[in-house]
Design a protein around this motif. Structure first.
Motif, mmCIF file in Angstrom:
data_model
loop_
_atom_site.group_PDB
_atom_site.id
_atom_site.type_symbol
_atom_site.label_atom_id
_atom_site.label_comp_id
_atom_site.label_asym_id
_atom_site.label_seq_id
_atom_site.Cartn_x
_atom_site.Cartn_y
_atom_site.Cartn_z
ATOM 1 N N CYS A 50 0.811 -1.058 -0.117
ATOM 2 C CA CYS A 50 -0.029 0.039 -0.005
ATOM 3 C C CYS A 50 0.871 1.354 -0.056
ATOM 4 C CB CYS A 50 -1.054 -0.052 1.296
ATOM 5 S SG CYS A 50 -2.128 1.454 1.134
ATOM 6 N N THR A 51 0.517 2.029 -0.823
ATOM 7 C CA THR A 51 1.124 3.507 -0.971
ATOM 8 C C THR A 51 -0.125 4.294 -0.945
ATOM 9 O OG1 THR A 51 3.144 2.621 -1.959
ATOM 10 C CG2 THR A 51 2.481 5.020 -2.235
ATOM 11 N N ALA A 52 -0.057 5.386 0.055
ATOM 12 C CA ALA A 52 -1.097 6.321 0.018
ATOM 13 C C ALA A 52 -0.554 7.899 0.053
ATOM 14 C CB ALA A 52 -2.056 6.102 1.590
ATOM 15 N N LEU A 53 -1.302 8.629 -0.245
ATOM 16 C CA LEU A 53 -0.953 9.972 -0.546
ATOM 17 C C LEU A 53 -2.449 10.904 -0.371
ATOM 18 C CD1 LEU A 53 1.361 12.261 -1.178
ATOM 19 C CD2 LEU A 53 0.215 12.249 -3.457
ATOM 20 N N VAL A 54 -2.216 11.693 0.707
ATOM 21 C CA VAL A 54 -3.123 12.579 0.911
ATOM 22 C C VAL A 54 -2.706 13.997 0.774
ATOM 23 C CG1 VAL A 54 -4.764 13.609 2.871
ATOM 24 C CG2 VAL A 54 -4.086 11.312 2.950
ATOM 25 N N LEU A 55 -3.447 14.854 -0.290
ATOM 26 C CA LEU A 55 -3.028 16.157 -0.447
ATOM 27 C C LEU A 55 -4.187 17.017 -0.077
ATOM 28 C CD1 LEU A 55 -2.561 15.437 -4.379
ATOM 29 C CD2 LEU A 55 -0.830 15.904 -2.314
ATOM 30 N N GLN A 56 -3.917 18.172 0.796
ATOM 31 C CA GLN A 56 -5.000 18.747 1.431
ATOM 32 C C GLN A 56 -4.262 20.225 1.867
ATOM 33 O OE1 GLN A 56 -6.529 17.345 5.000
ATOM 34 N NE2 GLN A 56 -8.733 17.866 4.351
ATOM 35 N N ASN A 57 -4.894 21.273 1.367
ATOM 36 C CA ASN A 57 -4.457 22.660 1.852
ATOM 37 C C ASN A 57 -3.113 22.847 1.507
ATOM 38 O OD1 ASN A 57 -7.344 23.169 2.577
ATOM 39 N ND2 ASN A 57 -6.863 22.197 4.758
ATOM 40 N N GLY A 58 -2.748 22.477 0.398
ATOM 41 C CA GLY A 58 -1.046 22.635 0.066
ATOM 42 C C GLY A 58 -0.233 21.857 0.619
ATOM 43 N N THR A 59 -0.683 20.829 1.497
ATOM 44 C CA THR A 59 -0.085 19.753 2.200
ATOM 45 C C THR A 59 -0.028 18.420 1.616
ATOM 46 O OG1 THR A 59 0.033 21.258 4.121
ATOM 47 C CG2 THR A 59 0.650 18.938 4.625
ATOM 48 N N ALA A 60 1.073 17.635 1.566
ATOM 49 C CA ALA A 60 0.961 16.203 1.039
ATOM 50 C C ALA A 60 1.645 15.265 2.236
ATOM 51 C CB ALA A 60 1.985 16.252 0.000
ATOM 52 N N ILE A 61 0.836 14.213 2.628
ATOM 53 C CA ILE A 61 1.135 13.626 3.759
ATOM 54 C C ILE A 61 1.085 11.781 3.059
ATOM 55 C CG2 ILE A 61 0.848 12.445 5.921
ATOM 56 C CD1 ILE A 61 -0.601 15.120 6.734
ATOM 57 N N SER A 62 2.206 11.043 3.140
ATOM 58 C CA SER A 62 2.155 9.850 2.742
ATOM 59 C C SER A 62 2.427 8.911 3.656
ATOM 60 C CB SER A 62 3.170 9.779 1.554
ATOM 61 O OG SER A 62 4.416 9.817 1.982
ATOM 62 N N ALA A 63 2.019 7.583 3.248
ATOM 63 C CA ALA A 63 2.589 6.322 4.047
ATOM 64 C C ALA A 63 2.505 5.093 3.182
ATOM 65 C CB ALA A 63 1.283 5.823 5.041
ATOM 66 N N HIS A 64 3.415 4.345 3.550
ATOM 67 C CA HIS A 64 3.846 3.201 2.424
ATOM 68 C C HIS A 64 4.474 2.030 3.201
ATOM 69 C CE1 HIS A 64 6.488 1.743 -0.584
ATOM 70 N NE2 HIS A 64 7.248 1.467 -0.058
ATOM 71 N N VAL A 65 4.001 0.795 2.450
ATOM 72 C CA VAL A 65 4.472 -0.388 2.906
ATOM 73 C C VAL A 65 4.533 -1.143 1.580
ATOM 74 C CG1 VAL A 65 2.231 -1.337 3.562
ATOM 75 C CG2 VAL A 65 4.492 -2.423 4.605
ATOM 76 N N GLY A 66 5.498 -1.964 1.327
ATOM 77 C CA GLY A 66 5.658 -2.757 0.122
ATOM 78 C C GLY A 66 6.655 -2.295 -0.742
ATOM 79 N N ASP A 67 6.270 -2.640 -2.113
ATOM 80 C CA ASP A 67 7.130 -2.190 -3.213
ATOM 81 C C ASP A 67 6.206 -1.233 -4.250
ATOM 82 O OD1 ASP A 67 5.366 -4.168 -4.211
ATOM 83 O OD2 ASP A 67 7.212 -5.181 -5.158
ATOM 84 N N SER A 68 5.004 -0.978 -4.128
ATOM 85 C CA SER A 68 4.583 0.290 -4.759
ATOM 86 C C SER A 68 5.424 1.540 -4.706
ATOM 87 C CB SER A 68 3.280 0.368 -4.348
ATOM 88 O OG SER A 68 2.504 -0.639 -4.620
ATOM 89 N N ARG A 69 5.572 2.344 -5.424
ATOM 90 C CA ARG A 69 6.175 3.292 -5.383
ATOM 91 C C ARG A 69 5.511 4.727 -5.398
ATOM 92 N NH1 ARG A 69 11.386 1.438 -8.835
ATOM 93 N NH2 ARG A 69 11.864 -0.215 -7.516
ATOM 94 N N LEU A 70 5.871 5.739 -4.865
ATOM 95 C CA LEU A 70 5.497 7.096 -4.906
ATOM 96 C C LEU A 70 6.642 7.980 -5.419
ATOM 97 C CD1 LEU A 70 3.338 9.365 -4.077
ATOM 98 C CD2 LEU A 70 4.321 9.356 -1.979
ATOM 99 N N TYR A 71 6.250 8.862 -6.507
ATOM 100 C CA TYR A 71 7.179 9.686 -6.923
ATOM 101 C C TYR A 71 6.631 11.098 -7.005
ATOM 102 C CZ TYR A 71 9.355 5.770 -9.480
ATOM 103 O OH TYR A 71 10.141 4.741 -9.512
ATOM 104 N N LEU A 72 7.811 12.098 -6.808
ATOM 105 C CA LEU A 72 7.345 13.579 -6.927
ATOM 106 C C LEU A 72 8.008 14.190 -8.145
ATOM 107 C CD1 LEU A 72 6.669 16.356 -5.627
ATOM 108 C CD2 LEU A 72 8.635 16.366 -4.593
ATOM 109 N N VAL A 73 7.021 14.949 -8.916
ATOM 110 C CA VAL A 73 7.676 15.408 -10.171
ATOM 111 C C VAL A 73 7.490 16.740 -9.897
ATOM 112 C CG1 VAL A 73 7.288 15.433 -12.639
ATOM 113 C CG2 VAL A 73 6.804 13.328 -11.380
ATOM 114 N N ARG A 74 8.801 17.666 -10.010
ATOM 115 C CA ARG A 74 8.844 19.004 -9.729
ATOM 116 C C ARG A 74 9.899 19.579 -10.635
ATOM 117 N NH1 ARG A 74 8.760 20.555 -3.784
ATOM 118 N NH2 ARG A 74 6.879 20.396 -4.191
#
Length: 140
Positions: A68-92
């Motif tokens: 599981c990979t979770a991302l919460v976007l709210q009011n200009g803030t990002a919070i994530s949680a992660h377990v396993g081998d799914s991935r989260l990337y930031l593109v900037r």
């Protein structure tokens, strides 16, 4: 906004059931007008316990799990949680940054200096996951 990737573990019984459990805990994440790290962590822990209990009670679901990979976007803030081998990337600004680390056997070998990242890509154990929902009872 909540973005959630839950990938039932291949080769394990009822991985699709395990991945669906996560959706039962997501409404609490956005309660009270704001997300907190503690709420996301609590949702992951509760889903982990529920998946584990389900597997214990139903023999046909023994060994089920999910990444599981979770991302919460709210009011200009990002919070994530992660377990396993799914991935989260930031593109900037034209660059891509890996924000998570695989919880896999080959990544542990890379961290220990036993193999390189390039060798990890082709290693026979590249799909061996060390941490996932219900794969362990307790997390640090």
């Amino acid at each position: 906004m909540l973005i959630l990737v839950a990938d039932g573990m291949g080769g394990h019984s009822a991985g699709e059931v395990a991945s669906r459990w996560l959706w039962r805990y997501h409404p609490d994440l956005l309660r009270d007008g704001g997300i907190r790290n503690a709420a996301l962590k609590k949702a992951f822990r509760e889903a982990n316990r529920a998946i584990h209990k389900t597997a214990e009670k139903d023999e046909s679901k023994t060994g089920m799990g999910t990444t599981c990979t979770a991302l919460v976007l709210q009011n200009g803030t990002a919070i994530s949680a992660h377990v396993g081998d799914s991935r989260l990337y930031l593109v900037r600004a034209g660059s891509i940054y890996l924000m998570t680390e695989d919880h896999s056997a080959v990544m542990e070998m890379v961290k220990a200096g036993l193999i390189t990242l390039e060798q990890a890509r082709h290693h026979p154990d590249k799909n061996v996951i060390l941490r996932a929902m219900a794969a362990t009872r307790k997390w640090k």
